[in-house]
Design a protein around this motif. Structure first.
Motif, PDB file in Angstrom:
ATOM      1  N   LEU A   1       0.930  -1.226  -0.072  1.00 14.84           N
ATOM      2  CA  LEU A   1      -0.107  -0.075  -0.105  1.00 14.84           C
ATOM      3  C   LEU A   1       0.787   1.239   0.171  1.00 14.84           C
TER       4      LEU A   1
ATOM      5  N   ILE B   1       0.137   8.052   5.470  1.00 11.56           N
ATOM      6  CA  ILE B   1      -1.338   7.612   5.795  1.00 11.56           C
ATOM      7  C   ILE B   1      -0.802   6.081   6.608  1.00 11.56           C
TER       8      ILE B   1
ATOM      9  N   TRP C   1      -2.537   2.599   7.629  1.00  8.40           N
ATOM     10  CA  TRP C   1      -3.218   1.569   6.943  1.00  8.40           C
ATOM     11  C   TRP C   1      -3.748   0.766   8.264  1.00  8.40           C
ATOM     12  N   HIS C   2      -5.071   0.489   8.130  1.00  9.52           N
ATOM     13  CA  HIS C   2      -5.642  -0.670   9.321  1.00  9.52           C
ATOM     14  C   HIS C   2      -4.877  -1.893   9.055  1.00  9.52           C
ATOM     15  N   GLU C   3      -4.514  -2.450   7.964  1.00  7.26           N
ATOM     16  CA  GLU C   3      -3.953  -3.645   7.315  1.00  7.26           C
ATOM     17  C   GLU C   3      -2.823  -3.151   6.728  1.00  7.26           C
TER      18      GLU C   3
ATOM     19  N   THR D   1     -11.361  -3.292  -0.324  1.00  7.85           N
ATOM     20  CA  THR D   1     -11.158  -1.807   0.236  1.00  7.85           C
ATOM     21  C   THR D   1     -10.292  -1.922   1.500  1.00  7.85           C
ATOM     22  N   VAL D   2      -9.351  -1.098   1.629  1.00  6.42           N
ATOM     23  CA  VAL D   2      -8.336  -0.956   2.829  1.00  6.42           C
ATOM     24  C   VAL D   2      -8.785   0.486   3.450  1.00  6.42           C
ATOM     25  N   ASN D   3      -8.945   0.442   4.742  1.00  5.99           N
ATOM     26  CA  ASN D   3      -9.315   1.718   5.174  1.00  5.99           C
ATOM     27  C   ASN D   3      -8.151   2.209   5.824  1.00  5.99           C
ATOM     28  N   GLY D   4      -7.872   3.434   5.839  1.00  3.18           N
ATOM     29  CA  GLY D   4      -6.521   4.038   6.692  1.00  3.18           C
ATOM     30  C   GLY D   4      -7.005   5.569   6.998  1.00  3.18           C
TER      31      GLY D   4
ATOM     32  N   LYS E   1      -8.826   5.747   1.976  1.00  2.00           N
ATOM     33  CA  LYS E   1      -9.090   4.424   2.003  1.00  2.00           C
ATOM     34  C   LYS E   1      -8.313   4.082   0.511  1.00  2.00           C
ATOM     35  N   ALA E   2      -7.833   2.809   0.355  1.00  2.00           N
ATOM     36  CA  ALA E   2      -7.392   2.421  -0.799  1.00  2.00           C
ATOM     37  C   ALA E   2      -8.282   1.157  -1.590  1.00  2.00           C
TER      38      ALA E   2
END
Length: 109
Positions: A35, A53, A55-57, A69-72, A83-84
């Protein structure tokens, strides 16, 4: 920050985050997705910054092809769009080797 130059007695106005460029990443099934480390944010006074940024993961792995979707979050600001969108698809000829662009080194046979 900026001040109304016609009246210096007015308070300083802090620019607010206005928008963020979309973040789109691709990867292969079963492989960690890299990411981006920064997000491009545009502020209400039209200046822009690349901000870190979180990232949550950090490096998600997806087993199946698809769109995820990955949130940040960006510390210190609130903005929609942190998000990405991650597209996972089989690369190469289906054996997960990917393309020659992903190879760090190789040996001619």
């Amino acid at each position: 920050m900026f001040r109304d130059v016609s009246d210096p007695s007015l308070p300083t106005v802090e620019p607010e985050p206005d928008s963020m460029d979309p973040l789109e990443v691709t990867g292969a099934p079963g492989q960690p997705v890299k990411l981006p480390q920064t997000a491009h944010v545009i502020f209400s006074d039209d200046h822009d910054e690349d901000l870190p940024i979180v990232w949550h993961e950090a490096a998600p792995v997806y087993a199946e092809e698809g769109t995820y979707t990955v949130n940040g979050r960006i510390d210190g600001i609130t903005i929609k769009g942190g998000k990405a969108t991650v597209g996972i698809e089989q690369q190469g000829n289906g054996d997960n080797w990917g393309s020659i662009d992903n190879v760090k080194s190789y040996r001619k046979l």
